[in-house]
Scaffold this motif. Sequence first.
Motif, PDB file in Angstrom:
ATOM      1  N   GLN A 143     -10.486 -11.869 -11.184  1.00 37.47           N
ATOM      2  CA  GLN A 143     -11.633 -11.209 -10.871  1.00 37.47           C
ATOM      3  C   GLN A 143     -11.812  -9.832 -11.001  1.00 37.47           C
ATOM      4  O   GLN A 143     -12.413  -9.047 -11.227  1.00 37.47           O
ATOM      5  N   TYR A 144     -10.857  -9.414 -10.088  1.00 33.35           N
ATOM      6  CA  TYR A 144     -10.726  -7.822  -9.958  1.00 33.35           C
ATOM      7  C   TYR A 144     -10.701  -7.083 -11.152  1.00 33.35           C
ATOM      8  O   TYR A 144     -11.160  -6.136 -11.701  1.00 33.35           O
ATOM      9  N   ARG A 186       0.922  -1.066   0.024  1.00 39.21           N
ATOM     10  CA  ARG A 186      -0.049   0.166   0.202  1.00 39.21           C
ATOM     11  C   ARG A 186       0.688   1.324  -0.185  1.00 39.21           C
ATOM     12  O   ARG A 186       0.405   2.244  -0.677  1.00 39.21           O
ATOM     13  N   THR A 200      -2.666  -1.184  -5.475  1.00 36.87           N
ATOM     14  CA  THR A 200      -3.881  -1.699  -4.873  1.00 36.87           C
ATOM     15  C   THR A 200      -3.605  -3.082  -4.361  1.00 36.87           C
ATOM     16  O   THR A 200      -2.869  -3.847  -4.816  1.00 36.87           O
ATOM     17  N   VAL A 201      -4.310  -3.298  -3.185  1.00 38.14           N
ATOM     18  CA  VAL A 201      -4.040  -4.317  -2.368  1.00 38.14           C
ATOM     19  C   VAL A 201      -5.314  -5.200  -2.134  1.00 38.14           C
ATOM     20  O   VAL A 201      -6.438  -4.606  -1.565  1.00 38.14           O
ATOM     21  N   LEU A 202      -5.296  -6.444  -2.697  1.00 34.28           N
ATOM     22  CA  LEU A 202      -6.367  -7.409  -2.354  1.00 34.28           C
ATOM     23  C   LEU A 202      -6.101  -8.373  -1.248  1.00 34.28           C
ATOM     24  O   LEU A 202      -5.110  -9.270  -1.637  1.00 34.28           O
ATOM     25  N   ASP A 203      -6.606  -7.982  -0.070  1.00 29.04           N
ATOM     26  CA  ASP A 203      -6.051  -8.661   1.264  1.00 29.04           C
ATOM     27  C   ASP A 203      -7.164  -9.861   1.393  1.00 29.04           C
ATOM     28  O   ASP A 203      -8.263  -9.575   2.046  1.00 29.04           O
ATOM     29  N   LEU A 204      -6.572 -10.968   1.138  1.00 22.68           N
ATOM     30  CA  LEU A 204      -7.437 -12.339   1.239  1.00 22.68           C
ATOM     31  C   LEU A 204      -7.592 -12.596   2.702  1.00 22.68           C
ATOM     32  O   LEU A 204      -6.570 -12.507   3.538  1.00 22.68           O
ATOM     33  N   SER A 254      -5.967 -19.524  -6.254  1.00 19.51           N
ATOM     34  CA  SER A 254      -7.198 -18.829  -5.620  1.00 19.51           C
ATOM     35  C   SER A 254      -6.550 -17.278  -5.537  1.00 19.51           C
ATOM     36  O   SER A 254      -7.447 -16.457  -5.688  1.00 19.51           O
ATOM     37  N   ALA A 255      -5.539 -17.051  -5.137  1.00 20.74           N
ATOM     38  CA  ALA A 255      -4.971 -15.612  -5.100  1.00 20.74           C
ATOM     39  C   ALA A 255      -5.003 -15.018  -6.452  1.00 20.74           C
ATOM     40  O   ALA A 255      -5.499 -13.991  -6.345  1.00 20.74           O
ATOM     41  N   MET A 289     -12.671  -4.577 -13.301  1.00 17.77           N
ATOM     42  CA  MET A 289     -11.980  -3.179 -14.008  1.00 17.77           C
ATOM     43  C   MET A 289     -11.826  -2.852 -15.409  1.00 17.77           C
ATOM     44  O   MET A 289     -11.635  -1.720 -15.792  1.00 17.77           O
ATOM     45  N   GLN A 317      -6.590 -16.014  -8.980  1.00 19.92           N
ATOM     46  CA  GLN A 317      -8.038 -15.853  -9.485  1.00 19.92           C
ATOM     47  C   GLN A 317      -8.706 -14.555  -9.059  1.00 19.92           C
ATOM     48  O   GLN A 317      -9.296 -13.895  -9.605  1.00 19.92           O
ATOM     49  N   ALA A 318      -8.380 -14.250  -7.786  1.00 19.00           N
ATOM     50  CA  ALA A 318      -8.889 -12.986  -6.904  1.00 19.00           C
ATOM     51  C   ALA A 318      -8.393 -12.003  -7.870  1.00 19.00           C
ATOM     52  O   ALA A 318      -9.271 -10.803  -8.152  1.00 19.00           O
TER      53      ALA A 318
END
Lengths: 244, 200
Positions: free
Chosen positions: A73-74, A49, A54-58, A66-67, A78, A69-70
């Motif tokens: 998806q993002y 950060r 941008t952080v996708l914090d699982l 799966s990480a 977008m 894949q997230a």
Amino acid sequence: MSDELVIIPAFNEEASIGGLLRELKDAQPDIPAVVVCDGSSDRTAEIARKEGATVLDLACNLGVGSAVQAGFQYALAMGCQRVIRIDGDGQHPPSEIGVLLEKARNSTEDLIIGSRFSSQGLHTSSIFRFMGIKLLAVFLSVICRKRVTDPTSGFWVVKRPLLHYFAREYPVDYPEPEALALLRRQGYDFAEVGTKFRARQEGSSSIHGWGTVYYALKVSFALVVGRVRKLSKTLSRANTEVRP
Amino acid sequence: MNAIALLQDWVTAIASPLGPRGGKLTFAFLALLMMLSCILLIKAKRIGVFRSTMLIAFTALFAGLAYDLRLIERLNEVTFLDRIRLLMGTLSFLVLLVTFEAVRRLHLQERYALLWLSTGIMLLLCALFTSILDFFCDLFGMQYITFIVAVIFTFLLLVSFHFSIAMSRLAKDRANLAQRTAQLEARIEQLEKQRSEAKG
């Protein structure tokens, strides 16, 4: 929002993530970065950060598949056209992204793979691992009916039609070889480009010791079962190509 | 000395201070007490199906013993096969009762209960109709008891496989949730940043 996005799956990579993001900003200043923090217990998300990513914090550790894949998806939400996927440990040098993007922009394939074997820069830690990867490459080439030289490479550029598919279906652990076989069956295409890889800067590969045996068994089993799995019609190339 | 004779000795030892009819009297007293408490509890609605069934079962047992202590001796006369059937019957009743009770209290979802119910019913059938089982025993060359073990084992395998499937589904759901919340968090962060920029 830019047409392109870099996604970086990272699990406890606080030692390397900051340097990698700075390097990325130098190499590709216009492409925003998304770090997918896979339930890390260290300061990975905080550092990312601070570096402006941008952080996708699982919320929990889901495994690299799966990480990633997230991230897909993002990127799909977008509206990105091309997604660059590099590892958080710094073994995919950001300076090489240009080579992959160049190929991605000027070709019809849905996935461009950076291969460490079709060029000079060859980095594997042991002869045993080298043989394993070669064997997998031959097997995968037969299944895909197309030459694969580096099946375990995670240095990818994914284009939008394929993003639709990966956002819905993506293998869970050690996903790359399995994903290649699946996308070919689903009607998508890939191409390899020779790139330099670096030796890992920090930490060690997640595949070692008994993990190697598990990796070999899991991947071969998944590849065999994947051959007879039901295809998803709505996510075929012909269908996702025309989607926005 | 066999197990049932030992049981008989214990009962006589407990009742002996009360004279020759002491055993019978003790059990009659116990049965009466249990019956009363059962009736009172059910009337006051302080007891569930599960516990009342257990109470009634014990009441019946004690009442039977009060009627004739030789009930225990009778056990000595039946063959081992029948004793196993008795055991299987009790076991199946327990499985059915516990499953039913767990579903009733919403501790267990119906879809997970179905396999347990069929396990209980299978055991009950094994206990009731030995003739059907004779056919299978003959077919596979097994003894009755071996066959029972095989049946139980098969059902336990089925149940645990069912769990594996359920677990895989839960893991997938968990991944979906984590992915979705991470994206929402990132969006919130972006919106907040935009808002503070617009303000300042």
